[in-house]
Design a protein around this motif. Structure first.
Motif, mmCIF file in Angstrom:
data_model
loop_
_atom_site.group_PDB
_atom_site.id
_atom_site.type_symbol
_atom_site.label_atom_id
_atom_site.label_comp_id
_atom_site.label_asym_id
_atom_site.label_seq_id
_atom_site.Cartn_x
_atom_site.Cartn_y
_atom_site.Cartn_z
ATOM 1 N N ILE A 89 48.134 45.808 34.875
ATOM 2 C CA ILE A 89 47.402 44.974 33.911
ATOM 3 C C ILE A 89 46.094 44.453 34.508
ATOM 4 C CG2 ILE A 89 47.497 42.764 32.681
ATOM 5 C CD1 ILE A 89 50.511 43.433 32.205
ATOM 6 N N LEU A 90 46.119 44.116 35.789
ATOM 7 C CA LEU A 90 44.915 43.593 36.452
ATOM 8 C C LEU A 90 43.779 44.602 36.486
ATOM 9 C CD1 LEU A 90 46.523 41.773 39.522
ATOM 10 C CD2 LEU A 90 45.537 40.702 37.482
ATOM 11 N N THR A 91 44.089 45.879 36.323
ATOM 12 C CA THR A 91 43.051 46.905 36.406
ATOM 13 C C THR A 91 42.242 47.059 35.122
ATOM 14 O OG1 THR A 91 44.509 48.732 35.734
ATOM 15 C CG2 THR A 91 44.391 48.208 38.095
ATOM 16 N N PHE A 92 42.720 46.491 34.012
ATOM 17 C CA PHE A 92 41.990 46.711 32.755
ATOM 18 C C PHE A 92 41.930 45.506 31.814
ATOM 19 C CE2 PHE A 92 46.351 47.774 31.662
ATOM 20 C CZ PHE A 92 46.503 47.158 30.427
ATOM 21 N N ASP A 93 42.856 44.571 31.915
ATOM 22 C CA ASP A 93 42.866 43.457 30.962
ATOM 23 C C ASP A 93 41.620 42.584 31.151
ATOM 24 O OD1 ASP A 93 43.816 41.981 28.853
ATOM 25 O OD2 ASP A 93 45.598 41.244 29.874
ATOM 26 N N GLU A 94 41.292 41.819 30.137
ATOM 27 C CA GLU A 94 40.092 40.975 30.191
ATOM 28 C C GLU A 94 40.207 39.945 31.320
ATOM 29 O OE1 GLU A 94 38.605 39.229 26.586
ATOM 30 O OE2 GLU A 94 39.433 40.876 25.397
ATOM 31 N N ILE A 95 39.147 39.817 32.090
ATOM 32 C CA ILE A 95 39.094 38.862 33.200
ATOM 33 C C ILE A 95 39.389 37.450 32.688
ATOM 34 C CG2 ILE A 95 37.548 37.770 34.891
ATOM 35 C CD1 ILE A 95 38.301 40.528 35.814
ATOM 36 N N LYS A 96 38.830 37.084 31.553
ATOM 37 C CA LYS A 96 39.029 35.738 30.997
ATOM 38 C C LYS A 96 40.504 35.474 30.697
ATOM 39 C CE LYS A 96 37.437 32.602 27.327
ATOM 40 N NZ LYS A 96 38.033 31.477 27.790
ATOM 41 N N THR A 97 41.193 36.482 30.178
ATOM 42 C CA THR A 97 42.620 36.332 29.872
ATOM 43 C C THR A 97 43.425 36.143 31.150
ATOM 44 O OG1 THR A 97 42.376 37.734 27.924
ATOM 45 C CG2 THR A 97 44.602 37.428 28.762
ATOM 46 N N ILE A 98 43.118 36.914 32.163
ATOM 47 C CA ILE A 98 43.891 36.867 33.411
ATOM 48 C C ILE A 98 43.596 35.598 34.205
ATOM 49 C CG2 ILE A 98 44.321 37.997 35.630
ATOM 50 C CD1 ILE A 98 43.406 40.640 34.249
ATOM 51 N N TYR A 99 42.319 35.309 34.400
ATOM 52 C CA TYR A 99 41.928 34.231 35.313
ATOM 53 C C TYR A 99 41.422 32.980 34.605
ATOM 54 C CZ TYR A 99 42.556 37.938 38.679
ATOM 55 O OH TYR A 99 43.099 38.949 39.421
ATOM 56 N N GLU A 100 41.403 33.015 33.288
ATOM 57 C CA GLU A 100 41.033 31.859 32.464
ATOM 58 C C GLU A 100 39.652 31.295 32.803
ATOM 59 O OE1 GLU A 100 44.372 29.147 32.611
ATOM 60 O OE2 GLU A 100 45.630 30.529 31.471
ATOM 61 N N THR A 101 38.714 32.217 33.046
ATOM 62 C CA THR A 101 37.326 31.822 33.274
ATOM 63 C C THR A 101 36.402 32.962 32.851
ATOM 64 O OG1 THR A 101 35.688 31.080 34.902
ATOM 65 C CG2 THR A 101 37.362 32.609 35.688
ATOM 66 N N ASN A 102 35.228 32.602 32.397
ATOM 67 C CA ASN A 102 34.200 33.591 32.052
ATOM 68 C C ASN A 102 33.266 33.858 33.226
ATOM 69 O OD1 ASN A 102 34.826 34.234 29.354
ATOM 70 N ND2 ASN A 102 33.924 32.310 28.661
ATOM 71 N N CYS A 103 33.356 33.046 34.262
ATOM 72 C CA CYS A 103 32.418 33.122 35.388
ATOM 73 C C CYS A 103 33.153 33.329 36.710
ATOM 74 C CB CYS A 103 31.586 31.846 35.451
ATOM 75 S SG CYS A 103 30.656 31.519 33.954
ATOM 76 N N LEU A 104 33.978 34.335 36.761
ATOM 77 C CA LEU A 104 34.756 34.582 37.971
ATOM 78 C C LEU A 104 33.864 34.798 39.193
ATOM 79 C CD1 LEU A 104 37.585 34.888 39.131
ATOM 80 C CD2 LEU A 104 37.511 37.300 38.511
ATOM 81 N N GLU A 105 32.723 35.434 38.978
ATOM 82 C CA GLU A 105 31.824 35.719 40.110
ATOM 83 C C GLU A 105 31.259 34.449 40.739
ATOM 84 O OE1 GLU A 105 29.556 35.582 36.329
ATOM 85 O OE2 GLU A 105 31.260 36.789 36.945
ATOM 86 N N GLU A 106 31.342 33.311 40.042
ATOM 87 C CA GLU A 106 30.854 32.021 40.556
ATOM 88 C C GLU A 106 31.910 31.299 41.404
ATOM 89 O OE1 GLU A 106 27.785 30.653 39.698
ATOM 90 O OE2 GLU A 106 27.196 32.258 38.326
ATOM 91 N N GLU A 107 33.147 31.754 41.344
ATOM 92 C CA GLU A 107 34.269 31.088 42.020
ATOM 93 C C GLU A 107 34.195 31.284 43.541
ATOM 94 O OE1 GLU A 107 37.131 29.498 40.599
ATOM 95 O OE2 GLU A 107 36.192 29.559 38.626
ATOM 96 N N ILE A 108 34.980 30.466 44.253
ATOM 97 C CA ILE A 108 35.077 30.612 45.710
ATOM 98 C C ILE A 108 36.543 30.772 46.111
ATOM 99 C CG2 ILE A 108 32.971 29.294 46.185
ATOM 100 C CD1 ILE A 108 35.054 27.073 47.214
#
Length: 195
Positions: A89-108
């Motif tokens: 699922i991690l290979t294709f599902d929406e990043i927002k659905t999995i990690y509950e953020t639209n800005c994952l690249e901003e995370e640390i």
């Protein structure tokens, strides 16, 4: 059946995060056994305790002590199968659905989570503070597989690489940690599979 608690979890709490809602394994057992839904799937009760224990233990930090041989075997099987499914699922599902953020690249990636990972330990979910920490926890699943066939399936389908390529972090330290986590996870799998 092991994730049947997820349906009520998302309906009631609008999240797949156990930390921010309920333990979905325990909730699934409640739905299946306290409400009698198990009989919709299997008519006889002789396997109920094996099913109950496998569901309860599939998402815990570690399998509880004192299980029978069959309960332990099925708990290990369900834990491995659950992780294989999550990697898929991690290979294709929406990043927002999995990690509950639209800005994952901003995370640390926090120090505590990174150090646990580098020590090749399964991550303690209660310590996760960021969505980037969650990705590291997903890479750490490789340390918690019981069966080489399960780990081999993850390797053959390039799930680690596919997950890795989905995100680029803006913070240089986090990006370096992310690259290193991927390498450690991949090397661990290759060593365990004698690749």
């Amino acid at each position: 059946m092991h994730d049947i608690g997820r349906f009520e979890q998302i309906k009631r709490y609008h999240t797949f995060s156990d930390k921010n809602s309920v333990n979905h394994g325990e909730y699934g057992v409640k739905i299946l056994f306290e409400k009698g839904m198990i009989r919709n799937f299997i008519k006889e009760s002789k396997y109920d305790e094996i099913i109950r224990k496998a569901i309860l233990n599939h998402n815990r930090n570690k399998i509880e002590e004192g299980l029978t041989k069959k309960e332990l075997l099925h708990s290990k099987i369900i834990r491995d199968a659950d992780k294989v499914d999550i990697f898929y699922i991690l290979t294709f599902d929406e990043i927002k659905t999995i990690y509950e953020t639209n800005c994952l690249e901003e995370e640390i990636i926090t120090d505590e989570i990174y150090h646990e990972f580098v020590e090749e330990r399964k991550i303690d979910y209660s310590k996760i503070k960021t969505a980037a920490d969650s990705i590291i926890a997903h890479f750490a699943y490789v340390f918690d597989f019981y069966f080489e066939n399960s780990l081999g399936y993850v390797y053959e389908n390039n799930y680690l690489e596919k997950l890795y390529k989905r995100v680029t972090f803006k913070d240089p330290k986090t990006l370096e940690r992310y690259q290193n986590a991927y390498k450690i996870a991949k090397q661990y799998v290759e060593k365990r599979l004698n690749q």
